[in-house]
Design an enzyme around this catalytic site. Sequence first.
Site, mmCIF file in Angstrom:
data_model
loop_
_atom_site.group_PDB
_atom_site.id
_atom_site.type_symbol
_atom_site.label_atom_id
_atom_site.label_comp_id
_atom_site.label_asym_id
_atom_site.label_seq_id
_atom_site.Cartn_x
_atom_site.Cartn_y
_atom_site.Cartn_z
ATOM 1 N N GLY A 16 6.950 4.583 8.198
ATOM 2 C CA GLY A 16 6.146 5.795 8.362
ATOM 3 C C GLY A 16 6.379 6.401 9.731
ATOM 4 O O GLY A 16 7.438 6.211 10.348
ATOM 5 N N SER A 17 5.387 7.110 10.221
ATOM 6 C CA SER A 17 5.544 7.856 11.474
ATOM 7 C C SER A 17 5.448 6.940 12.699
ATOM 8 O O SER A 17 4.847 5.853 12.629
ATOM 9 C CB SER A 17 4.446 8.921 11.557
ATOM 10 O OG SER A 17 3.186 8.290 11.562
ATOM 11 N N GLY A 33 2.942 3.910 13.349
ATOM 12 C CA GLY A 33 3.680 2.675 13.640
ATOM 13 C C GLY A 33 3.132 1.980 14.879
ATOM 14 O O GLY A 33 3.026 0.747 14.924
ATOM 15 N N GLU A 53 9.854 0.746 10.474
ATOM 16 C CA GLU A 53 10.889 1.746 10.165
ATOM 17 C C GLU A 53 10.237 3.101 10.385
ATOM 18 O O GLU A 53 9.421 3.540 9.582
ATOM 19 C CB GLU A 53 11.349 1.626 8.704
ATOM 20 C CG GLU A 53 11.983 0.293 8.323
ATOM 21 C CD GLU A 53 13.436 0.183 8.741
ATOM 22 O OE1 GLU A 53 13.921 1.040 9.505
ATOM 23 O OE2 GLU A 53 14.088 -0.787 8.317
ATOM 24 N N GLU A 94 3.676 7.542 15.286
ATOM 25 C CA GLU A 94 2.269 7.525 15.690
ATOM 26 C C GLU A 94 1.516 6.368 14.997
ATOM 27 O O GLU A 94 0.848 5.563 15.648
ATOM 28 C CB GLU A 94 1.695 8.876 15.267
ATOM 29 C CG GLU A 94 0.349 9.201 15.761
ATOM 30 C CD GLU A 94 -0.171 10.461 15.044
ATOM 31 O OE1 GLU A 94 0.491 11.010 14.139
ATOM 32 O OE2 GLU A 94 -1.281 10.869 15.402
ATOM 33 N N GLU A 123 10.476 15.511 15.571
ATOM 34 C CA GLU A 123 10.777 15.435 14.140
ATOM 35 C C GLU A 123 9.949 16.488 13.403
ATOM 36 O O GLU A 123 8.719 16.424 13.413
ATOM 37 C CB GLU A 123 10.414 14.034 13.632
ATOM 38 C CG GLU A 123 10.793 13.784 12.200
ATOM 39 C CD GLU A 123 10.366 12.397 11.710
ATOM 40 O OE1 GLU A 123 9.229 11.972 11.987
ATOM 41 O OE2 GLU A 123 11.188 11.743 11.031
ATOM 42 N N LYS A 149 0.841 -1.202 0.000
ATOM 43 C CA LYS A 149 0.000 0.000 0.000
ATOM 44 C C LYS A 149 0.874 1.250 0.000
ATOM 45 O O LYS A 149 1.474 1.607 1.002
ATOM 46 C CB LYS A 149 -0.934 0.050 1.209
ATOM 47 C CG LYS A 149 -2.026 1.105 0.963
ATOM 48 C CD LYS A 149 -2.629 1.702 2.213
ATOM 49 C CE LYS A 149 -1.922 2.906 2.753
ATOM 50 N NZ LYS A 149 -1.902 4.118 1.912
ATOM 51 N N CYS A 174 13.649 10.473 6.972
ATOM 52 C CA CYS A 174 13.699 9.918 8.325
ATOM 53 C C CYS A 174 15.096 10.020 8.912
ATOM 54 O O CYS A 174 15.262 10.125 10.115
ATOM 55 C CB CYS A 174 13.252 8.468 8.292
ATOM 56 S SG CYS A 174 14.087 7.535 7.009
HETATM 57 P P1 NAD Z 1 2.439 8.159 8.059
HETATM 58 O O1 NAD Z 1 2.745 7.290 9.206
HETATM 59 O O2 NAD Z 1 1.415 9.207 8.204
HETATM 60 O O3 NAD Z 1 1.985 7.296 6.786
HETATM 61 C C1 NAD Z 1 2.753 6.206 6.337
HETATM 62 C C2 NAD Z 1 1.841 5.203 5.663
HETATM 63 O O4 NAD Z 1 0.928 4.696 6.631
HETATM 64 C C3 NAD Z 1 0.986 5.773 4.529
HETATM 65 O O5 NAD Z 1 0.897 4.819 3.488
HETATM 66 C C4 NAD Z 1 -0.371 5.948 5.187
HETATM 67 O O6 NAD Z 1 -1.437 5.871 4.261
HETATM 68 C C5 NAD Z 1 -0.398 4.774 6.138
HETATM 69 N N1 NAD Z 1 -1.309 4.921 7.274
HETATM 70 C C6 NAD Z 1 -1.799 6.063 7.830
HETATM 71 N N2 NAD Z 1 -2.645 5.785 8.840
HETATM 72 C C7 NAD Z 1 -2.689 4.435 8.943
HETATM 73 C C8 NAD Z 1 -3.360 3.530 9.810
HETATM 74 N N3 NAD Z 1 -4.184 3.955 10.776
HETATM 75 N N4 NAD Z 1 -3.135 2.204 9.658
HETATM 76 C C9 NAD Z 1 -2.303 1.737 8.708
HETATM 77 N N5 NAD Z 1 -1.654 2.556 7.835
HETATM 78 C C10 NAD Z 1 -1.840 3.890 7.954
HETATM 79 O O7 NAD Z 1 3.846 8.763 7.626
HETATM 80 P P2 NAD Z 1 4.159 9.793 6.475
HETATM 81 O O8 NAD Z 1 3.759 11.139 6.923
HETATM 82 O O9 NAD Z 1 3.619 9.270 5.187
HETATM 83 O O10 NAD Z 1 5.745 9.671 6.390
HETATM 84 C C11 NAD Z 1 6.602 10.394 7.187
HETATM 85 C C12 NAD Z 1 7.123 9.558 8.340
HETATM 86 O O11 NAD Z 1 7.745 8.372 7.856
HETATM 87 C C13 NAD Z 1 8.197 10.286 9.109
HETATM 88 O O12 NAD Z 1 7.998 10.112 10.482
HETATM 89 C C14 NAD Z 1 9.478 9.588 8.667
HETATM 90 O O13 NAD Z 1 10.541 9.702 9.578
HETATM 91 C C15 NAD Z 1 9.015 8.195 8.472
HETATM 92 N N6 NAD Z 1 9.921 7.450 7.587
HETATM 93 C C16 NAD Z 1 10.745 6.491 8.127
HETATM 94 C C17 NAD Z 1 11.654 5.818 7.322
HETATM 95 C C18 NAD Z 1 12.607 4.808 7.905
HETATM 96 O O14 NAD Z 1 13.233 4.084 7.132
HETATM 97 N N7 NAD Z 1 12.751 4.696 9.209
HETATM 98 C C19 NAD Z 1 11.719 6.096 5.961
HETATM 99 C C20 NAD Z 1 10.868 7.070 5.438
HETATM 100 C C21 NAD Z 1 9.960 7.736 6.264
#
Ligand code: NAD
Length: 501
Positions: free
Chosen positions: A243-244, A248, A265, A246, A404, A191, A304
């Site tokens: 992703g974030s 995660g 991650e 929160e 962040e 996704k 990130c």
């Molecule tokens: P996000 O957590 O808002 O979204 C990430 C993904 O999760 C998206 O596909 C989103 O649609 C999905 N998502 C949102 N709500 C969800 C839920 N309730 N259940 C399941 N999936 C859901 O993050 P973002 O704003 O898209 O990305 C930025 C964040 O990602 C930053 O915190 C960044 O540090 C982190 N990030 C980490 C890495 C790493 O390798 N550690 C790499 C890139 C980005």
Amino acid sequence: MSQTAKVRNDTAEVILPTAGLSGQLINGAWVKPVSGAMLDIINPCRSSVITTIGAADREDVDAAVAAAKAAFPSWRRLASRTRGALLTELANRVSAHSEEIARILAAETGNALRTQSRPEVMSSIEVLRYYGGTVAEQKGETLPLGPGLFSYTTREPLGVVGAIIPWNSPLVLAAVKIGMALGTGNTLVLKPAEDAPLAVIRVAELAADLFPNGVFNVVTGVGEVAGAALSGHPDVAKISFTGSVEVGKLVAHAAADRIARATLELGGKSPTIVYPDAATDDRIDGLAANIINAMRFARQGQSCTAGSRLYVHQDVFEPVLKKVVEKLAVMKIGDALDEETDIGAIINEERYSAVREFISEAVNSGAEVVTGEVPPAAGRNVGFFPKPTVLKGLTNDWRIVQEEVFGPVLVAIPWTSEVEVIEWANNTHYGLAAYIFANDLTTALNAASRIDAGWLQINRAGGQIPGMSYGGIKQSGIGSEYSIEGALEAYTARKSVTVNL
Ligand code: NAD
């Protein structure tokens, strides 16, 4: 480019996916979402709608997971080198379409074509080739237990993997998940993020007839609906989430409810520590370039691993900042599709406003702006272009130093005591990356051993390289990706067979 930049269309500059615009690749076919719901995909440099894609809900996710589940038994039985060859072929196809994909990526992410989007496509190809070549190393171990008695292990795939990725580096993260999950014999439902799914969809179009039906599925849609349905699905054996923090945590809870495996991650607030001997006259220029690169300013700080907390030894603090400012001044902010552009736009209005709020709060609390500004309020029909901003005159406990920002904002703090600066570096709930600049390697290695982070870089500030073990500690995540070892640990289970001859 300013906030009043002219709005332009993407037509003729970007060739969009075709079949994939319905959004769901399920069982080898592109299908419209059951609900008929669609999502606008916006170019953040132009505030214009690029196209619309299908928005999956639970029923679509169920269909994708069912297809992946049905495809698993025969896919897992293929020789791993055969699966690897298909990954290599996907890399070749991406390579043959690399410019087209880079342009889509630049348009949807706002990440500059020349400095970011083309290199990201190249990294994705490298990642697919890496896994294509290494997945044949899916070896087990043998344990002799006495005359006529031994135990051996095999590395068994887990089943259906659900992978959820963010918008900031969608293509390379998709490549990592595809390489690790499919290479090790799992099937996949991927996704992409609602803000930037198009380059991933284009790659999925290239992959659609390559893998057997159902092996590789893509669902697009909003996180709270499609992402939540995938992470909570009883037939998903493993979730790989980037992703974030929160979100995660929500994903980890969903996985825990059914004892599914999870790799997370997550975010970071990574320190960059500069020792005085790294800033001598002959080194200061390269050092400043590295600080800018570590901060990922050319990605608008939306990384990130951004080295967003800069700790510089007091003796060289001002000259180092001066050099950083000089270099930032010549970086061109502008439309991501322009060849001249070094720095593009923030992904959307919400994120732009959050970055603005961070800077304005810090400035109102007395932070000094070394370069940059409190960005103007988001305007209608203009892109989101905050200036690279460096702040000083703050201490480690400020919100902007702890949280962040995910924008082009570097906070700079001078240090005199090494013990204290390492304490500051570690005083965070994140533990993703860290950068150390010191000419004396003993100093650098000693610091590296005391800093709590998953990935330390010494006198370098580049991105991840396939083969390295990459992952965070503390709230930056669980598990590591990018290496074959990480793939075997996280995407397979050891099966032990004990034999009495
Ligand atoms: P996000 O957590 O808002 O979204 C990430 C993904 O999760 C998206 O596909 C989103 O649609 C999905 N998502 C949102 N709500 C969800 C839920 N309730 N259940 C399941 N999936 C859901 O993050 P973002 O704003 O898209 O990305 C930025 C964040 O990602 C930053 O915190 C960044 O540090 C982190 N990030 C980490 C890495 C790493 O390798 N550690 C790499 C890139 C980005």
